[in-house]
Motif scaffolding. Structure first.
Motif, PDB file in Angstrom:
ATOM      1  N   VAL A  38       0.847  -1.191   0.000  1.00  0.00           N
ATOM      2  CA  VAL A  38       0.000   0.000   0.000  1.00  0.00           C
ATOM      3  C   VAL A  38       0.882   1.241   0.000  1.00  0.00           C
ATOM      4  CG1 VAL A  38      -1.696   1.333   1.336  1.00  0.00           C
ATOM      5  CG2 VAL A  38      -1.886  -1.161   1.205  1.00  0.00           C
ATOM      6  N   LEU A  39       0.516   2.216  -0.808  1.00  0.00           N
ATOM      7  CA  LEU A  39       1.125   3.546  -0.755  1.00  0.00           C
ATOM      8  C   LEU A  39       0.006   4.529  -0.457  1.00  0.00           C
ATOM      9  CD1 LEU A  39       3.533   5.510  -1.244  1.00  0.00           C
ATOM     10  CD2 LEU A  39       2.768   5.657  -3.623  1.00  0.00           C
ATOM     11  N   HIS A  40       0.110   5.219   0.664  1.00  0.00           N
ATOM     12  CA  HIS A  40      -0.965   6.146   1.006  1.00  0.00           C
ATOM     13  C   HIS A  40      -0.399   7.489   1.431  1.00  0.00           C
ATOM     14  CE1 HIS A  40      -0.751   5.873   5.549  1.00  0.00           C
ATOM     15  NE2 HIS A  40      -0.031   4.819   5.215  1.00  0.00           N
ATOM     16  N   ALA A  41      -1.199   8.511   1.244  1.00  0.00           N
ATOM     17  CA  ALA A  41      -0.817   9.876   1.603  1.00  0.00           C
ATOM     18  C   ALA A  41      -2.041  10.757   1.436  1.00  0.00           C
ATOM     19  CB  ALA A  41       0.324  10.381   0.715  1.00  0.00           C
ATOM     20  N   PRO A  42      -2.060  11.923   2.087  1.00  0.00           N
ATOM     21  CA  PRO A  42      -3.172  12.853   1.881  1.00  0.00           C
ATOM     22  C   PRO A  42      -3.280  13.273   0.418  1.00  0.00           C
ATOM     23  CG  PRO A  42      -1.893  13.474   3.810  1.00  0.00           C
ATOM     24  CD  PRO A  42      -1.118  12.398   3.116  1.00  0.00           C
ATOM     25  N   ARG A  43      -4.390  13.880   0.090  1.00  0.00           N
ATOM     26  CA  ARG A  43      -4.619  14.310  -1.284  1.00  0.00           C
ATOM     27  C   ARG A  43      -3.592  15.353  -1.709  1.00  0.00           C
ATOM     28  NH1 ARG A  43      -8.806  11.841  -3.155  1.00  0.00           N
ATOM     29  NH2 ARG A  43     -10.596  11.307  -1.843  1.00  0.00           N
ATOM     30  N   GLN A  44      -3.271  15.290  -2.992  1.00  0.00           N
ATOM     31  CA  GLN A  44      -2.405  16.275  -3.643  1.00  0.00           C
ATOM     32  C   GLN A  44      -1.039  16.385  -2.968  1.00  0.00           C
ATOM     33  OE1 GLN A  44      -5.522  19.469  -3.730  1.00  0.00           O
ATOM     34  NE2 GLN A  44      -5.140  19.423  -5.934  1.00  0.00           N
ATOM     35  N   THR A  45      -0.453  15.214  -2.759  1.00  0.00           N
ATOM     36  CA  THR A  45       0.915  15.169  -2.252  1.00  0.00           C
ATOM     37  C   THR A  45       1.880  14.595  -3.279  1.00  0.00           C
ATOM     38  OG1 THR A  45       0.382  13.053  -1.209  1.00  0.00           O
ATOM     39  CG2 THR A  45       0.299  15.001   0.191  1.00  0.00           C
ATOM     40  N   GLY A  46       1.379  14.244  -4.469  1.00  0.00           N
ATOM     41  CA  GLY A  46       2.255  13.740  -5.521  1.00  0.00           C
ATOM     42  C   GLY A  46       2.203  12.238  -5.720  1.00  0.00           C
ATOM     43  N   ARG A 207       4.130   5.468   3.256  1.00  0.00           N
ATOM     44  CA  ARG A 207       3.439   6.754   3.316  1.00  0.00           C
ATOM     45  C   ARG A 207       4.297   7.802   2.625  1.00  0.00           C
ATOM     46  NH1 ARG A 207       2.043  11.442   6.322  1.00  0.00           N
ATOM     47  NH2 ARG A 207      -0.222  11.642   6.577  1.00  0.00           N
ATOM     48  N   LEU A 208       3.701   8.480   1.655  1.00  0.00           N
ATOM     49  CA  LEU A 208       4.405   9.540   0.942  1.00  0.00           C
ATOM     50  C   LEU A 208       4.417  10.776   1.827  1.00  0.00           C
ATOM     51  CD1 LEU A 208       5.672   9.745  -1.909  1.00  0.00           C
ATOM     52  CD2 LEU A 208       3.575  10.887  -2.639  1.00  0.00           C
ATOM     53  N   GLY A 209       5.599  11.236   2.178  1.00  0.00           N
ATOM     54  CA  GLY A 209       5.705  12.338   3.129  1.00  0.00           C
ATOM     55  C   GLY A 209       5.701  13.708   2.470  1.00  0.00           C
ATOM     56  N   ASN A 210       5.764  14.729   3.311  1.00  0.00           N
ATOM     57  CA  ASN A 210       5.860  16.104   2.836  1.00  0.00           C
ATOM     58  C   ASN A 210       7.286  16.412   2.391  1.00  0.00           C
ATOM     59  OD1 ASN A 210       3.162  16.665   3.374  1.00  0.00           O
ATOM     60  ND2 ASN A 210       3.584  17.357   5.455  1.00  0.00           N
ATOM     61  N   PHE A 211       7.451  17.557   1.740  1.00  0.00           N
ATOM     62  CA  PHE A 211       8.788  18.007   1.363  1.00  0.00           C
ATOM     63  C   PHE A 211       9.552  18.445   2.609  1.00  0.00           C
ATOM     64  CE2 PHE A 211       7.033  19.698  -2.954  1.00  0.00           C
ATOM     65  CZ  PHE A 211       6.992  18.408  -3.448  1.00  0.00           C
ATOM     66  N   SER A 212      10.836  18.232   2.588  1.00  0.00           N
ATOM     67  CA  SER A 212      11.705  18.795   3.624  1.00  0.00           C
ATOM     68  C   SER A 212      12.013  20.251   3.269  1.00  0.00           C
ATOM     69  CB  SER A 212      13.009  18.002   3.706  1.00  0.00           C
ATOM     70  OG  SER A 212      13.758  18.171   2.500  1.00  0.00           O
ATOM     71  N   ALA A 239       8.185  29.888   3.707  1.00  0.00           N
ATOM     72  CA  ALA A 239       7.274  29.026   2.940  1.00  0.00           C
ATOM     73  C   ALA A 239       7.218  27.634   3.555  1.00  0.00           C
ATOM     74  CB  ALA A 239       7.718  28.954   1.482  1.00  0.00           C
ATOM     75  N   PHE A 240       8.368  27.113   3.942  1.00  0.00           N
ATOM     76  CA  PHE A 240       8.384  25.799   4.587  1.00  0.00           C
ATOM     77  C   PHE A 240       7.675  25.850   5.934  1.00  0.00           C
ATOM     78  CE2 PHE A 240      10.575  22.702   7.410  1.00  0.00           C
ATOM     79  CZ  PHE A 240      10.099  21.550   6.809  1.00  0.00           C
ATOM     80  N   GLU A 241       7.870  26.941   6.657  1.00  0.00           N
ATOM     81  CA  GLU A 241       7.248  27.076   7.973  1.00  0.00           C
ATOM     82  C   GLU A 241       5.722  27.077   7.878  1.00  0.00           C
ATOM     83  OE1 GLU A 241       6.923  30.373  11.616  1.00  0.00           O
ATOM     84  OE2 GLU A 241       8.070  30.817   9.805  1.00  0.00           O
ATOM     85  N   VAL A 242       5.159  27.859   6.961  1.00  0.00           N
ATOM     86  CA  VAL A 242       3.697  28.001   6.924  1.00  0.00           C
ATOM     87  C   VAL A 242       3.016  26.824   6.234  1.00  0.00           C
ATOM     88  CG1 VAL A 242       3.819  30.512   7.019  1.00  0.00           C
ATOM     89  CG2 VAL A 242       3.657  29.378   4.789  1.00  0.00           C
ATOM     90  N   THR A 243       3.742  26.083   5.396  1.00  0.00           N
ATOM     91  CA  THR A 243       3.145  24.939   4.693  1.00  0.00           C
ATOM     92  C   THR A 243       3.471  23.608   5.350  1.00  0.00           C
ATOM     93  OG1 THR A 243       5.066  24.625   3.245  1.00  0.00           O
ATOM     94  CG2 THR A 243       3.344  26.146   2.484  1.00  0.00           C
ATOM     95  N   GLY A 244       4.506  23.574   6.181  1.00  0.00           N
ATOM     96  CA  GLY A 244       4.957  22.298   6.724  1.00  0.00           C
ATOM     97  C   GLY A 244       5.497  21.374   5.646  1.00  0.00           C
ATOM     98  N   GLY A 245       5.771  21.927   4.457  1.00  0.00           N
ATOM     99  CA  GLY A 245       6.270  21.115   3.352  1.00  0.00           C
ATOM    100  C   GLY A 245       5.181  20.379   2.591  1.00  0.00           C
ATOM    101  N   GLN A 246       3.903  20.649   2.893  1.00  0.00           N
ATOM    102  CA  GLN A 246       2.815  19.981   2.163  1.00  0.00           C
ATOM    103  C   GLN A 246       2.943  20.339   0.679  1.00  0.00           C
ATOM    104  OE1 GLN A 246      -0.069  20.427   0.319  1.00  0.00           O
ATOM    105  NE2 GLN A 246      -0.720  18.316   0.620  1.00  0.00           N
ATOM    106  N   PRO A 247       3.102  19.351  -0.207  1.00  0.00           N
ATOM    107  CA  PRO A 247       3.471  19.640  -1.598  1.00  0.00           C
ATOM    108  C   PRO A 247       2.522  20.587  -2.337  1.00  0.00           C
ATOM    109  CG  PRO A 247       3.890  17.345  -1.120  1.00  0.00           C
ATOM    110  CD  PRO A 247       3.175  17.891   0.079  1.00  0.00           C
ATOM    111  N   TRP A 248       1.206  20.392  -2.176  1.00  0.00           N
ATOM    112  CA  TRP A 248       0.289  21.291  -2.885  1.00  0.00           C
ATOM    113  C   TRP A 248       0.445  22.716  -2.373  1.00  0.00           C
ATOM    114  CZ3 TRP A 248      -3.577  24.745  -1.874  1.00  0.00           C
ATOM    115  CH2 TRP A 248      -4.354  25.151  -2.963  1.00  0.00           C
TER     116      TRP A 248
END
Length: 525
Positions: A38-46, A207-212, A239-248
């Motif tokens: 299984v590969l899972h992650a929130p929506r719009q993470t790539g 689990r597909l993670g957020n960007f660093s 930008a990293f601080e306010v998004t937490g690295g969430q790709p979208w």
């Protein structure tokens, strides 16, 4: 010129993007050992971008016939599992015709199969006819519901032992949640699989993670390389601080700055641009944010989020389902764990604004009335205005909030948002387990010499409930620490008295000095 992508899979020739296979390094090894996973992650993470790239690489290697396809169209079938299977097979064939050479494409699928085994028969026939081992990526698998999802999972499990010659060698289920959270009608709670999983052949859940932070910088540098426009180090960090690295969110912020705000290419992109773009995204409530907002009224989501807004622990230990609910909300992308917290500052803003909409609509004060001639915020005037607003409307609004336990906090934050919105920013910290919310209001202005400056005012919110000790002492100590972290010498402590008949009326104020020598205005409401 390439673009920052916020809709659909990334295309290397069109979009700035990170190497997709780098984001799922474990996948190749699992496929080579014929793993079902299984590969899972929130929506719009790539997820789809990564799966397509992996399928293309596997096929290009000459060793596999790999295909990514979507199950989303099968959602409308509901419990009609035969209809869902036909829809999935149609999606699979359509994708194969555009992605695989003719010799690797599936043969005609038989329309005759035992009840519930149409998919099994089609995949078996394809695996037997294909000159290479099959690798299939079932994207959006959790769009299926009830008996349709249950049927698909059981057919995949039934064929597992026949791989690779008579069934796909490797199958990857990709969706929003892990397989244990797939909603199936299994005779019990429709939100959970129960103890007997219909897909117990999986070897791993990735689990597909957020960007660093480094990956955000790498992505933004691609724009600099192409256009010459620089993202300052402060802008990238913010930008990293306010998004937490969430790709979208990372892409949406950059797109807002470059394409919508149209910051000139000769001008560097700064942290101030990031703040402005963040506010615009929140106000616009684009599809990504709206899809999260729609989840807030789900009982499982409320059970996790409401205590966080109140600043108290959740229901750990109350029953075994609480941890499941936390995992579910984490899989949605709304929270992070260890410690439990809202996933990023943008989601914090969106959540409290949506939940406080009704209260904000009742605020008649004009924001400009609270701006001093020198451009700063008239803070004391704002505090007096909210005291008046709370006397007139607060109790009634608080009880009608979507999350009533967080009613006082939501009403105060809604009032602040109405007054500060457009001219400043509110940073929020939820003190989970500490019974408080910390707020920092930042209000940019210009000094007489024209240089930029920022007014900062800190506030802590506590609620005094029946059966609890007076929170004043603890609140002052907590605020003292918070002010010290911010380098501020004064702050405001709001204490909402929610003890019913024991509550002190009306709103009253007192000025105190903390142990650290900081001046605090305490307001009881």
């Amino acid at each position: 010129m390439k673009l920052f992508n916020t809709a659909g899979p990334c295309r290397p020739e069109m979009h700035y993007m990170l190497p997709p296979l780098r984001r799922i390094p474990e996948a190749i090894a699992l496929i080579e050992t014929m793993g079902y996973f299984v590969l899972h992650a929130p929506r719009q993470t790539g997820k789809t971008t990564a799966l397509r790239a992996l399928a293309e690489e596997l096929t290009a290697s000459g060793r596999y016939a790999a295909l990514q396809f979507s199950c989303e169209a099968g959602e409308v079938a509901g419990d009609d599992f035969e209809g869902a299977q036909r829809t999935i097979l149609a999606s699979l064939r359509s994708r194969a015709e555009t992605s695989l050479p003719p010799e690797l494409q599936p043969p005609p699928f038989s329309e005759v199969a035992p009840d519930g085994f149409l998919l099994y028969g089609a995949l078996k026939a394809w695996a037997e006819a294909c000159p290479r081992p099959l690798v299939l990526f079932f994207d959006e698998i959790d769009a299926l519901r009830g008996q349709s999802l249950l049927s698909v999972l059981r057919q995949l499990r039934a064929g597992y032992a026949e791989r690779p010659h008579a069934f796909p060698a490797s199958v990857v289920l990709c969706g929003l949640r892990d397989v244990r959270e797939y909603k199936v009608a299994s005779g019990g709670d429709p939100n959970r699989l129960g103890t007997s999983s219909p897909f117990n052949v999986k070897v791993a859940s990735l689990r597909l993670g957020n960007f660093s932070g480094e990956e955000v910088a790498e992505l933004y540098r691609q724009h600099t390389t192409e256009t010459g426009q620089v993202f300052t180090d402060e802008a990238v960090a913010h930008a990293f601080e306010v998004t937490g690295g969430q790709p979208w969110l990372v892409n949406a912020l950059a797109r807002e700055i470059v394409e919508v705000m149209r910051v000139p290419a000769t001008e560097p992109i700064t942290a101030a641009h990031v703040d402005a773009a963040k506010e615009r995204l929140i106000l616009a409530r684009q599809t990504h944010l709206d899809s999260l907002v729609a989840r807030l009224m789900e009982p499982r989501v409320r059970r996790v989020i409401e205590p966080m807004l109140v600043g108290v622990p959740g229901d750990e230990g109350a029953d075994v389902t609480y941890d499941d609910d936390v995992s579910y909300v984490r899989d949605l992308g709304l929270v992070l764990t260890r410690p439990l917290r809202i996933a990023n500052p943008i989601y914090k803003e969106v959540i409290v604004r949506v939940l406080g909409n009704k209260a904000e609509d009742q605020v008649m004060d004009e924001p400009r009335a609270f701006v001093l001639p020198d451009g700063r915020l008239a803070w004391r005037k704002l505090l007096r205005a909210f005291s008046r607003f709370w006397r007139e409307h607060g109790q009634a609004l608080a009880t009608r909030m979507p999350y009533p336990e967080a009613g006082p906090q939501l009403v105060l934050m809604a009032f602040l948002q109405r007054i500060v919105n457009g001219g400043g920013y509110i940073d929020r910290e939820y003190g989970v387990g500490r019974g408080r919310i910390d707020l920092l209001v930042r209000y940019p202005y210009r000094k007489p010499d024209g240089t930029r400056a920022e007014q900062r005012r800190a506030m802590e919110i506590k609620v005094w409930r029946r059966g609890q000790k007076n929170p004043l002492k603890k609140g002052l100590a907590q605020l003292d620490v918070y002010l010290g972290e911010l380098g501020l010498s004064r702050g405001t402590l709001w204490i909402f008295d929610a003890r019913g008949k024991l509550a002190r009326k009306p709103v009253r104020k007192e000025d105190v000095v903390t142990r650290g020598g900081r001046r605090v205005r305490v307001i009881w409401a």
